[in-house]
Design a protein around this motif. Structure first.
Motif, short mmCIF file in Angstrom:
data_model
loop_
_atom_site.label_atom_id
_atom_site.label_comp_id
_atom_site.label_asym_id
_atom_site.label_seq_id
_atom_site.Cartn_x
_atom_site.Cartn_y
_atom_site.Cartn_z
N ARG A 382 0.87 -1.28 -0.13
CA ARG A 382 -0.24 0.11 -0.03
C ARG A 382 0.90 1.28 0.04
NH1 ARG A 382 -2.92 3.28 3.52
NH2 ARG A 382 -5.06 4.12 2.54
N SER A 428 -5.88 5.63 -2.64
CA SER A 428 -6.48 4.68 -3.68
C SER A 428 -5.61 4.42 -5.02
CB SER A 428 -7.92 5.21 -4.35
OG SER A 428 -8.26 4.37 -5.26
N MET A 453 -16.35 -1.74 3.96
CA MET A 453 -15.20 -2.48 3.90
C MET A 453 -15.36 -4.01 3.53
SD MET A 453 -11.59 -2.57 4.63
CE MET A 453 -11.44 -1.38 5.84
N ASP A 493 -7.30 -9.64 -0.42
CA ASP A 493 -7.21 -8.45 0.07
C ASP A 493 -8.47 -7.85 0.49
OD1 ASP A 493 -4.40 -7.45 -0.15
OD2 ASP A 493 -4.36 -7.96 -2.00
N GLY A 495 -10.96 -4.07 1.24
CA GLY A 495 -10.80 -2.67 1.17
C GLY A 495 -12.19 -2.22 0.61
N TYR A 496 -12.46 -1.27 0.13
CA TYR A 496 -13.77 -0.48 -0.59
C TYR A 496 -13.62 0.24 -1.52
CZ TYR A 496 -12.20 3.76 1.69
OH TYR A 496 -11.49 4.98 2.09
N PHE A 504 -10.04 1.11 -2.67
CA PHE A 504 -9.25 1.71 -1.74
C PHE A 504 -8.71 0.23 -1.23
CE2 PHE A 504 -11.15 5.55 -2.40
CZ PHE A 504 -10.33 6.50 -1.84
N VAL A 505 -7.50 -0.15 -1.37
CA VAL A 505 -6.94 -1.56 -0.79
C VAL A 505 -6.20 -1.74 0.58
CG1 VAL A 505 -5.54 -3.41 -1.15
CG2 VAL A 505 -6.48 -2.30 -3.23
N MET A 506 -6.92 -1.63 1.59
CA MET A 506 -6.46 -1.35 2.82
C MET A 506 -5.64 -2.67 3.80
SD MET A 506 -7.80 1.35 2.91
CE MET A 506 -7.37 1.91 4.39
N SER A 521 -8.85 -1.51 9.77
CA SER A 521 -8.06 -1.61 9.02
C SER A 521 -6.91 -0.92 9.60
CB SER A 521 -8.37 -0.87 7.58
OG SER A 521 -7.28 -0.52 6.98
#
Length: 641
Positions: A382, A428, A453, A493, A495-496, A504-506, A521
């Protein structure tokens, strides 16, 4: 007109979704085929269908021969830049034109055939970052052999498991690899691996490096340079061997595996089409320009964007044997970009955090002429907003985060510079690339509303270039990637997605911690910690708690030159998380450390840190860059918990 309105992304993405066969058939026109596909996509083949079914092609031909024939013979194809080969002095630079690289590959491919290597045979590469490694990969592709690159210096036991899984006919290796201040001897590791393995090859070809030579075992080991020179003198040259588009090009074992490893298979046809499409449409680079991917060939990023992608596209690619700092200083990257007139550069966020720590004001950047440089791309973990903002401010060029995996081979989510850059949203990697329908779902595989999420999944079929299966493990592939969310590929993975479709990869799904029933997260908390002006980089993990289940713990690495008391900074970041996330986060423990344990590709070993913190049994990860760091972490955690 806004940037978004100028971008062709929306129409291109919509077409790839509504007419995937037509879209990828058009993209395939940029590849030279021996025989065209009978079907662009055949849903009856493989685990979820196969791309370019029935087509015949050769990847090496598309990377080298066709460019020489089309007038690029004298264009530089590969620049090898090694500050580690001459510590304290000028970097050692070697260049190969397309014609020169082709000659080396034709010759080595003929040597391989002399050893009985044929189409479908596996070949393991256990190599440092040297041009010969690129030559060996392309020579395998030329004769239809399936290469499997294992990161140079990997532990003998891990190398042995990969040898046993791939069962290679031949192994390429070298006497040593170079690291700052030390030489890593490869030959003893290879010898030990071959003692442990049950599927040893008939022969090993060893590159003797001047920094550290090694002994060769008579009958098994052969000197690379001697073989190459003899073959050149005899004018040996191997032609391209036709292979099916659906035949495997390479196997790449995912990092950190133990026991029976997961060998991701990459096929020839889909890989060619996807990488060629991505070089301009995603990265905005044109044939003839200079591109640099600061990875290692042991990782998927190195396969795709040091070797295959740039050469298929007809660009000049840089292979760098050095580090972001210490070879010789925090200006190493800017020297390479300026000296070779790089237009676009792709590296990991961790490299920029290291530079920011050593040179927080960007003084080294001002020493170099970066006028040719257009775009910085980040991936591999990230990209936290503070790091992106620092890079934007210092470089004054677009800083583009994007997200993908070993399994996909190229970007799942990105900002398509060639189609017209979309507005950047910090945190993002932007939007799904054409061919990928990315959804956020709950445990029952039901899509979740924007801002919620969940698990990140990709609707099947996956686009060209993605894994068709694992090497000789179809059932394990289904279990690992396809069974949990029917009709989808599981990315593992979390995210949301926001209202604009930005993803958005958390963090990994196992990095989402559950604090008294609240799913939080670790990536979101790391973003807050990294925003503190004295913090260079950080890691947040959930540690076991008898009352709340898990509570977060933050590890902080401070910027170079910070003289303030670490305890004060720890209090400030705890207050910062409380202010931004509220008391629900239960964030009370921040610990200052000298450095974080990482893999050689720059990923922080959060899982191992968590096991140490929880007092669980743990083993030294095979991919760790410096094992001593875990001792330091163990000591720091013990003193505070």
């Amino acid at each position: 007109m806004s940037i978004q309105e100028k971008s062709r992304y929306r129409e291109v993405y919509a077409r790839a979704l509504s007419d995937p066969d037509g879209f990828w058939a058009d993209a395939a026109r940029d590849i030279d085929w021996i025989e065209p596909a009978k079907k662009t996509f055949d849903p009856a083949m493989g685990l979820y269908g196969r791309w370019f079914a029935g087509a015949v092609v050769n990847t090496c031909y598309n990377a080298l021969d066709r460019h020489v024939a089309a007038g690029r013979a004298d264009q530089v194809a590969l620049i090898h830049d090694s500050p580690l080969a001459n510590p304290g002095g000028p970097s050692v630079i070697t260049t190969f034109t397309y014609a020169e690289l082709l000659k080396e590959v034709q010759t080595l491919a003929a040597v391989m055939q002399d050893f009985g290597v044929a189409k479908g045979d596996r070949v393991v590469l256990y190599m440092p970052m040297v041009p010969e490694a690129v030559v060996a990969m392309l020579a395998c592709a030329r004769i239809g052999a399936v290469h499997s690159v294992v990161f140079g210096g990997f532990a003998a036991k891990e190398l042995a498991t990969r040898i046993d899984d791939a069962k290679p006919k031949l192994i390429f290796s070298a006497s040593c690899g170079l690291e700052p201040g030390r030489i890593v001897q490869y030959k003893p590791l290879l010898d030990e691996a071959l003692k442990l393995a049950t599927a040893g090859p008939g022969a090993c070809i060893i590159l003797q490096r001047p920094q550290q030579r090694c002994d060769l075992i008579a009958g098994r080991d052969h000197d690379w340079t001697t073989l190459r020179d003899a073959a050149m003198a005899a004018k040996k040259s191997a032609p391209c061997v036709p292979v099916l588009a659906t035949d495997p090009l390479y196997i790449l074992y995912t990092s950190g595996t133990t026991g029976v490893p997961k060998g991701v298979v990459r096929d020839n046809g889909g890989h060619l089409v996807a990488l060629k499409w991505s070089m301009f449409n995603l990265y905005g680079v044109k044939p003839g320009e200079v591109w640099w991917c600061g990875s290692d060939i042991g990782w998927v990023v190195g396969h795709s964007y040091i070797v295959y992608g740039p050469l298929i596209h007809g660009t000049t690619t840089i292979m760098y044997e050095g580090k972001p700092i210490g070879t010789p200083d925090a200006g190493a990257f800017w020297r390479v970009i300026a000296q070779h007139k790089v237009v676009a550069f792709f590296t990991a966020p961790t490299a920029f955090r290291a530079i920011k720590k050593e040179d927080p004001d960007g003084a080294f950047i001002r020493k170099y002429d970066l006028s040719e440089f257009r775009t910085l791309f980040l991936a591999g973990e990230r990209a936290d907003p503070p790091t992106v903002e620092w890079a934007e401010k210092q470089l004054k060029v677009p800083v583009i985060d994007h997200w993908w995996q070993t399994e996909t081979g190229w970007g799942i989510v990105g900002n398509p510079v060639g189609l017209g850059q979309l507005p950047v949203k910090h945190g993002s990697p932007t939007v799904a690339m054409p061919g990928y329908q990315v959804d956020i779902v709950d445990e029952a595989a039901k899509p979740l509303p924007a801002g919620t999420m969940g698990s990140i999944v990709i609707k099947l079929p996956l686009p060209p270039g993605c894994l068709p299966t694992l090497w000789q493990q179809d059932e394990r592939c289904k279990e690992a990637y396809f069974n949990e969310f029917p009709g989808y590929y599981k990315t593992s993975d979390a995210g949301y997605k926001d209202e604009d479709g930005y993803i958005f990869v958390m963090g990994r799904t196992d990095d989402i911690i559950n604090v008294a029933g609240h799913r939080l997260s670790t990536g979101g908390m790391e973003e807050i910690l990294a925003s503190h002006p004295d913090v260079a980089e950080c890691a947040v993990l959930g540690i076991s708690d008898t009352i709340k289940g898990e509570v977060p713990c933050g590890l902080l690495v401070l910027k170079a030159g910070v003289t303030r008391d670490g305890a004060e900074i720890e209090k400030e970041v705890v207050a910062l998380v409380r202010e931004k996330l509220g008391p629900v986060a239960a964030f009370k423990l921040a610990i200052t450390v000298n450095r974080l344990p990482k893999t050689r590709s720059g990923k922080i070993l959060r899982g191992t840190i968590k096991k140490i913190a929880d007092g669980e049994a743990w083993t030294m990860p095979a991919t760790i860059e410096d094992p001593k760091v875990l001792d330091e972490i163990q000591s720091a955690l013990k003193s505070r918990m």
